[in-house]
Design a protein around this motif. Structure first.
Motif, PDB file in Angstrom:
ATOM      1  N   MET A 165       0.837  -1.190   0.000  1.00  0.00           N
ATOM      2  CA  MET A 165       0.000   0.000   0.000  1.00  0.00           C
ATOM      3  C   MET A 165       0.874   1.242   0.000  1.00  0.00           C
ATOM      4  N   PRO A 166       0.450   2.329  -0.663  1.00  0.00           N
ATOM      5  CA  PRO A 166       1.217   3.586  -0.638  1.00  0.00           C
ATOM      6  C   PRO A 166       0.933   4.364   0.642  1.00  0.00           C
ATOM      7  N   LEU A 167       1.199   3.714   1.781  1.00  0.00           N
ATOM      8  CA  LEU A 167       0.946   4.277   3.101  1.00  0.00           C
ATOM      9  C   LEU A 167       2.080   3.853   4.027  1.00  0.00           C
ATOM     10  N   THR A 168       2.136   4.440   5.216  1.00  0.00           N
ATOM     11  CA  THR A 168       2.994   3.925   6.274  1.00  0.00           C
ATOM     12  C   THR A 168       2.181   2.932   7.100  1.00  0.00           C
ATOM     13  N   THR A 169       2.861   2.119   7.909  1.00  0.00           N
ATOM     14  CA  THR A 169       2.129   1.163   8.740  1.00  0.00           C
ATOM     15  C   THR A 169       1.228   1.880   9.740  1.00  0.00           C
ATOM     16  N   GLU A 170       1.664   3.033  10.241  1.00  0.00           N
ATOM     17  CA  GLU A 170       0.837   3.772  11.186  1.00  0.00           C
ATOM     18  C   GLU A 170      -0.398   4.352  10.497  1.00  0.00           C
ATOM     19  N   GLU A 171      -0.233   4.834   9.279  1.00  0.00           N
ATOM     20  CA  GLU A 171      -1.394   5.313   8.525  1.00  0.00           C
ATOM     21  C   GLU A 171      -2.342   4.154   8.238  1.00  0.00           C
ATOM     22  N   TYR A 172      -1.789   3.033   7.848  1.00  0.00           N
ATOM     23  CA  TYR A 172      -2.622   1.876   7.500  1.00  0.00           C
ATOM     24  C   TYR A 172      -3.450   1.410   8.698  1.00  0.00           C
ATOM     25  N   ARG A 173      -2.902   1.529   9.883  1.00  0.00           N
ATOM     26  CA  ARG A 173      -3.637   1.109  11.081  1.00  0.00           C
ATOM     27  C   ARG A 173      -4.968   1.859  11.178  1.00  0.00           C
ATOM     28  N   VAL A 174      -4.937   3.158  10.911  1.00  0.00           N
ATOM     29  CA  VAL A 174      -6.160   3.969  10.942  1.00  0.00           C
ATOM     30  C   VAL A 174      -7.067   3.582   9.770  1.00  0.00           C
ATOM     31  N   GLY A 175      -6.480   3.470   8.571  1.00  0.00           N
ATOM     32  CA  GLY A 175      -7.269   3.134   7.392  1.00  0.00           C
ATOM     33  C   GLY A 175      -7.940   1.782   7.502  1.00  0.00           C
ATOM     34  N   GLN A 176      -7.241   0.812   8.100  1.00  0.00           N
ATOM     35  CA  GLN A 176      -7.803  -0.527   8.283  1.00  0.00           C
ATOM     36  C   GLN A 176      -9.022  -0.489   9.204  1.00  0.00           C
ATOM     37  N   LEU A 177      -8.895   0.201  10.328  1.00  0.00           N
ATOM     38  CA  LEU A 177     -10.015   0.293  11.271  1.00  0.00           C
ATOM     39  C   LEU A 177     -11.211   0.992  10.642  1.00  0.00           C
ATOM     40  N   TYR A 178     -10.940   2.057   9.897  1.00  0.00           N
ATOM     41  CA  TYR A 178     -12.025   2.789   9.240  1.00  0.00           C
ATOM     42  C   TYR A 178     -12.719   1.906   8.204  1.00  0.00           C
ATOM     43  N   THR A 179     -11.939   1.199   7.390  1.00  0.00           N
ATOM     44  CA  THR A 179     -12.511   0.366   6.330  1.00  0.00           C
ATOM     45  C   THR A 179     -13.365  -0.753   6.900  1.00  0.00           C
ATOM     46  N   GLU A 206     -15.431 -15.680  14.446  1.00  0.00           N
ATOM     47  CA  GLU A 206     -14.061 -15.200  14.311  1.00  0.00           C
ATOM     48  C   GLU A 206     -13.537 -14.725  15.652  1.00  0.00           C
ATOM     49  N   LYS A 207     -12.393 -15.286  16.056  1.00  0.00           N
ATOM     50  CA  LYS A 207     -11.686 -14.795  17.233  1.00  0.00           C
ATOM     51  C   LYS A 207     -10.354 -14.214  16.766  1.00  0.00           C
ATOM     52  N   ALA A 208     -10.050 -13.001  17.222  1.00  0.00           N
ATOM     53  CA  ALA A 208      -8.846 -12.330  16.746  1.00  0.00           C
ATOM     54  C   ALA A 208      -8.116 -11.642  17.895  1.00  0.00           C
ATOM     55  N   TRP A 209      -6.779 -11.675  17.800  1.00  0.00           N
ATOM     56  CA  TRP A 209      -5.909 -11.017  18.758  1.00  0.00           C
ATOM     57  C   TRP A 209      -5.087  -9.990  18.000  1.00  0.00           C
ATOM     58  N   ASN A 210      -5.242  -8.712  18.355  1.00  0.00           N
ATOM     59  CA  ASN A 210      -4.587  -7.631  17.615  1.00  0.00           C
ATOM     60  C   ASN A 210      -3.490  -7.011  18.478  1.00  0.00           C
ATOM     61  N   TYR A 211      -2.230  -7.273  18.063  1.00  0.00           N
ATOM     62  CA  TYR A 211      -1.069  -6.646  18.703  1.00  0.00           C
ATOM     63  C   TYR A 211      -0.330  -5.835  17.639  1.00  0.00           C
ATOM     64  N   TYR A 212      -1.046  -4.990  16.961  1.00  0.00           N
ATOM     65  CA  TYR A 212      -0.513  -4.271  15.794  1.00  0.00           C
ATOM     66  C   TYR A 212       0.910  -3.779  16.046  1.00  0.00           C
ATOM     67  N   PRO A 213       1.851  -4.052  15.114  1.00  0.00           N
ATOM     68  CA  PRO A 213       1.665  -4.517  13.728  1.00  0.00           C
ATOM     69  C   PRO A 213       1.679  -6.034  13.526  1.00  0.00           C
ATOM     70  N   TYR A 214       1.252  -6.782  14.542  1.00  0.00           N
ATOM     71  CA  TYR A 214       1.133  -8.236  14.410  1.00  0.00           C
ATOM     72  C   TYR A 214      -0.253  -8.643  14.872  1.00  0.00           C
ATOM     73  N   THR A 215      -0.948  -9.457  14.084  1.00  0.00           N
ATOM     74  CA  THR A 215      -2.291  -9.892  14.458  1.00  0.00           C
ATOM     75  C   THR A 215      -2.478 -11.375  14.165  1.00  0.00           C
ATOM     76  N   ILE A 216      -3.394 -11.981  14.900  1.00  0.00           N
ATOM     77  CA  ILE A 216      -3.750 -13.386  14.701  1.00  0.00           C
ATOM     78  C   ILE A 216      -5.266 -13.477  14.572  1.00  0.00           C
ATOM     79  N   THR A 217      -5.724 -14.197  13.562  1.00  0.00           N
ATOM     80  CA  THR A 217      -7.141 -14.541  13.448  1.00  0.00           C
ATOM     81  C   THR A 217      -7.226 -16.059  13.403  1.00  0.00           C
ATOM     82  N   GLY A 218      -7.879 -16.665  14.400  1.00  0.00           N
ATOM     83  CA  GLY A 218      -7.870 -18.115  14.509  1.00  0.00           C
ATOM     84  C   GLY A 218      -6.703 -18.546  15.368  1.00  0.00           C
ATOM     85  N   VAL A 219      -6.575 -19.849  15.564  1.00  0.00           N
ATOM     86  CA  VAL A 219      -5.499 -20.395  16.387  1.00  0.00           C
ATOM     87  C   VAL A 219      -4.631 -21.285  15.519  1.00  0.00           C
ATOM     88  N   PRO A 220      -3.304 -21.115  15.540  1.00  0.00           N
ATOM     89  CA  PRO A 220      -2.431 -21.867  14.657  1.00  0.00           C
ATOM     90  C   PRO A 220      -2.486 -23.360  14.894  1.00  0.00           C
TER      91      PRO A 220
END
Length: 239
Positions: A10-24, A84-98
């Motif tokens: 994406m033509p964004l920074t990771t910090e910008e993407y964090r906001v864009g992801q939540l908004y989307t 869906e169960k998700a753990w968000n430790y941005y910039p690392y996230t898990i959806t589901g259990v490995p």
């Protein structure tokens, strides 16, 4: 189990993407709920991990009955949802259990098929997708396919195409970014990459390969569409 790794720049920074992801995600949830099918939040609470630190745990029900193909609707109940169960430790996230943690049941499951599960591990970095083996998964999963998804030039299903959301023509008034031209990933700055390791498991004889391939196709389309929109909506969420 079918495992693939997707890399979406994406033509964004990771910090910008964090906001864009939540908004989307929020905008999509609102739109789908208006149609009678959407996201039902069961839990949303802080969570502390000994490795990744403080984060957020969410449990949702994603209602999908009308989204299924005809062959799938024929064998599913009228009310169908994914838990869906998700753990968000941005910039690392898990959806589901490995799958490497067999003592814990898979956490992205459908409402009536206990042998169906999806595990998605995500990392975000400020680069153009050139980090190799970012998940250090070779010993666990062996070789797996790596796919680069281009938000500007990869095809999406025609029914989801919107000219105003096409990165080849969109130009941001607030950031001055876009349109995206051929080879944009090599010369665009800023740039970040969403790395997603996706494992799909469906243990039903005769349907396993077909369902796992179908789910990966759906996930690929969702990733492309969602990331296209996060960029095309940048003037809505930036700032």
């Amino acid at each position: 189990m079918l495992v693939k790794e997707y890399r979406i720049c994406m033509p964004l920074t990771t910090e910008e993407y964090r906001v864009g992801q939540l908004y989307t995600i929020s905008k999509h949830s609102h739109q789908e709920s208006e149609k009678g099918e959407g996201v039902e939040v069961v839990k949303n609470e802080p969570h502390e991990d000994p490795v990744h630190g403080p984060g957020q745990f969410t449990e949702k029900r994603v209602h999908l009955s009308s989204k299924l193909p005809s062959w799938a609707r024929a064998v599913t109940p009228r009310i169908f949802y994914i838990t869906e169960k998700a753990w968000n430790y941005y910039p690392y996230t898990i959806t589901g259990v490995p799958s490497r943690r067999p003592t814990v049941p898979p956490s992205l499951q459908c409402s009536f098929l206990p042998k169906f599960s999806i595990y998605i591990e995500t990392k975000y970095e400020d680069n153009c997708g050139d980090s190799e083996n970012i998940f250090r998964s070779d010993k666990i999963l062996g070789d797996h396919e790596v796919s680069f998804l281009d938000i500007a030039f990869d095809e999406i299903p025609e029914r989801y195409y919107r000219s105003l959301e096409d990165p080849r023509y969109f130009s941001s008034a607030k950031t001055g970014r876009g349109p995206l031209r051929e080879g944009w990933r090599q010369h665009t700055r800023p740039i970040m990459c969403s790395y997603k390791l996706v494992s799909v498991k469906f243990e039903v004889w005769g349907l396993q390969s077909r369902v796992e391939q179908f789910v990966h196709k759906v996930i690929r389309d969702i990733l492309l569409i969602g990331h296209r929109q996060a960029f095309a909506w940048v003037d809505e969420w930036c700032g």
